[in-house]
Scaffold this active site. Sequence first.
Site, PDB file in Angstrom:
ATOM      1  N   LYS A  62       0.763  -1.260   0.073  1.00  0.00           N
ATOM      2  CA  LYS A  62       0.070   0.271   0.062  1.00  0.00           C
ATOM      3  C   LYS A  62       0.974   1.254  -0.051  1.00  0.00           C
ATOM      4  O   LYS A  62       1.898   1.401   0.756  1.00  0.00           O
ATOM      5  CB  LYS A  62      -0.747   0.088   1.257  1.00  0.00           C
ATOM      6  CG  LYS A  62      -1.884   1.086   1.110  1.00  0.00           C
ATOM      7  CD  LYS A  62      -2.856   0.746   2.406  1.00  0.00           C
ATOM      8  CE  LYS A  62      -4.174   1.589   2.175  1.00  0.00           C
ATOM      9  NZ  LYS A  62      -5.149   1.586   3.015  1.00  0.00           N
ATOM     10  N   GLU A 122     -19.058  -4.811  11.292  1.00  0.00           N
ATOM     11  CA  GLU A 122     -19.880  -4.165  12.007  1.00  0.00           C
ATOM     12  C   GLU A 122     -21.017  -4.910  12.812  1.00  0.00           C
ATOM     13  O   GLU A 122     -21.388  -4.395  13.982  1.00  0.00           O
ATOM     14  CB  GLU A 122     -20.563  -3.052  11.192  1.00  0.00           C
ATOM     15  CG  GLU A 122     -19.566  -2.120  10.444  1.00  0.00           C
ATOM     16  CD  GLU A 122     -19.071  -2.500   9.232  1.00  0.00           C
ATOM     17  OE1 GLU A 122     -18.230  -1.568   8.815  1.00  0.00           O
ATOM     18  OE2 GLU A 122     -19.275  -3.528   8.672  1.00  0.00           O
ATOM     19  N   ARG A 128     -25.006  -1.470   8.524  1.00  0.00           N
ATOM     20  CA  ARG A 128     -24.736  -2.804   8.099  1.00  0.00           C
ATOM     21  C   ARG A 128     -25.017  -3.992   9.321  1.00  0.00           C
ATOM     22  O   ARG A 128     -24.867  -4.896   9.300  1.00  0.00           O
ATOM     23  CB  ARG A 128     -23.340  -2.990   7.925  1.00  0.00           C
ATOM     24  CG  ARG A 128     -22.842  -1.925   6.375  1.00  0.00           C
ATOM     25  CD  ARG A 128     -21.400  -2.161   6.130  1.00  0.00           C
ATOM     26  NE  ARG A 128     -21.555  -3.263   5.074  1.00  0.00           N
ATOM     27  CZ  ARG A 128     -20.256  -3.577   4.542  1.00  0.00           C
ATOM     28  NH1 ARG A 128     -18.989  -3.112   4.914  1.00  0.00           N
ATOM     29  NH2 ARG A 128     -20.270  -4.669   3.785  1.00  0.00           N
TER      30      ARG A 128
END
Length: 628
Positions: free
Chosen positions: A282, A367, A395
């Site tokens: 990344k 979540e 969610r």
Amino acid sequence: MPLKNYPLLAQIDSPTDLRRLEDQQLPQLAGELREYLIDSVANTGGHLAAGLGTVELTIALHRVYNTPRDRIVWDIGHQAYPHKILTGRRDAMHSLRQQHGLSGFLSRAESEYDAFGAGHSSTSISAALGMAVAAAHEQENRKSVAIIGDGAMTAGMAYEALNNAGDQECDLLVILNDNEMSISPNRGAMHNYLTHILSSRFYTGVREQSKHILHNLPGTRRFFGRWEEHLKGMVLPGTLFEELGFNYIGPLDGHDLPALVSTLKNLRDLKGRQFLHIVTRKGKGYDPAEQDPCNYHGVTPFDRATGTPQPGTASKTYTEVFGDWLCDMAATDERLQAITPAMCEGSGMVRFAKTCPERYFDVGIAEQHALTFAAGLASEGLKPVVAIYSTFLQRAYDQLIHDIALQDLDVTLAIDRAGLVGADGATHAGVFDLSFLRCIPNLVIMAPADETECRQLLTTAWRHSGPAAVRYPRGTGSGILPGPELDELPLGKAEIRRTGKQVAILAFGSRVADAQVAGEALDATVVNMRFVKPMDCDLVIAMAQEHELIVTVEENAVAGGAGAAVNELLAQHGITLPVLNLGIPDRFISHSNRALQLAECGIDAAGIETAIAAQTTTTTLPTEQQAG
């Protein structure tokens, strides 16, 4: 940005142009694409580090697959800036995340190359599986590819999709972009399992050398096959995915462009379900992002040479106010436990994580689990605080109802990014939480008007014995920092901010300040409602009895929101008078800056004043005004 600095990239107006290049030109294209991405995001802000890690993968995918006929689904969309640049949107990157400009995520309305809209994580395998099954049903020779990465494999939905895919007869390629990060560093056993491969590179060398030595020896092929599978099961994550019905390939260096192209060509021609595991870095190619991929995940405009952000506001954000409150409250009560679904930095929990690591839980992009985990803690007498964005709370709706509210468990929800969120746009807007929370029994719902009140209402929620939610907006409010006190406010009690005539404006949360400006201009009464549930019924009824028009203002959908609660209350008491509900209209609000979004919805100060003035001209005026 002058395209003369990017001679190959300047030739790419679509993937068709990319496919005309010679293989030996692709590394140069990758270099130009990476530099163009850095320069572009430096000017506009946006998501940077993830896209830097997918440059080679993006080129290889569009090189090998016949897009847009072949479907490529990104998970999540902040990895896909290179994809945008290569699919005809290069010259529009200056408009990224701005009003009427390019979305920061994937959008089917924006480009035929965006096969599926992506803003939230872990949706790609489900969507690509649906596309693959549709292609099989239609007997179309069309390929479907899901790229899942940047932490999205930590969410249960990804495994639900993999499990279902094992029962489907279709051609599907899943690419795991393993960069060890989501927004914050990845958490959990699955992440550790995948990361293990980075310390097991010996496997590839041992495997290839053994094949070379043993291949031509009599009687060894069968033995080698059994040995290889045994070793593979010990050191590679492939066993898991193969048990789910996928042919696992990898891990592969995700920055080795020739290897990616060659591998994808082979996979494109295979039938059935394939799983390619690539390892990327990344922030690849930009040293500040490589050294700090977390902070360069999403950036404001910055200096390209140094990586230094442009100057911003000096005021503390609501997020920082929450982070301070969390640490202060934790110092007073050992029962406090803090939970986040992979949003440590975004939710303002960095200091708490460092000072109270034994009471801090980053559960990954999960979540649903976050809320039920909190319920489990609360059932044993601890006091969990779940810090979660409004858009991500959506969610975990069943868990909120079934696992927390139904059992009346003492869980505090700190709901960040409630309301419009500016450049992140419709995928991340938190404009539905009041509507979907208000109908849940046992749940207290609060909306602070400013930073001081945010701290006070967080304390009120904490000291309330039962589930409670405090929702606050992105960014700053009044700019006045709260003091160190941990004071609470009376439950369900509103506050009159100014007294006027004829019109009463009942304002919720972030809209109080603008309602006061409109109230001054119109000489209207302004009430800071503070509580959506329980509502200050006595004060609302008094306002209705003393005024000719009730106006509600909220940074939430009008449908089912706080204003609807006022309407219901008045109807229950048989009170009939004009009511004007102002809030988010029944449409998705596109990316822009937040001030423009508020104006578009008519809930900034000018919009509130204009709407009330228009309403009063069409409403029968009171006798005293008629006489005047």
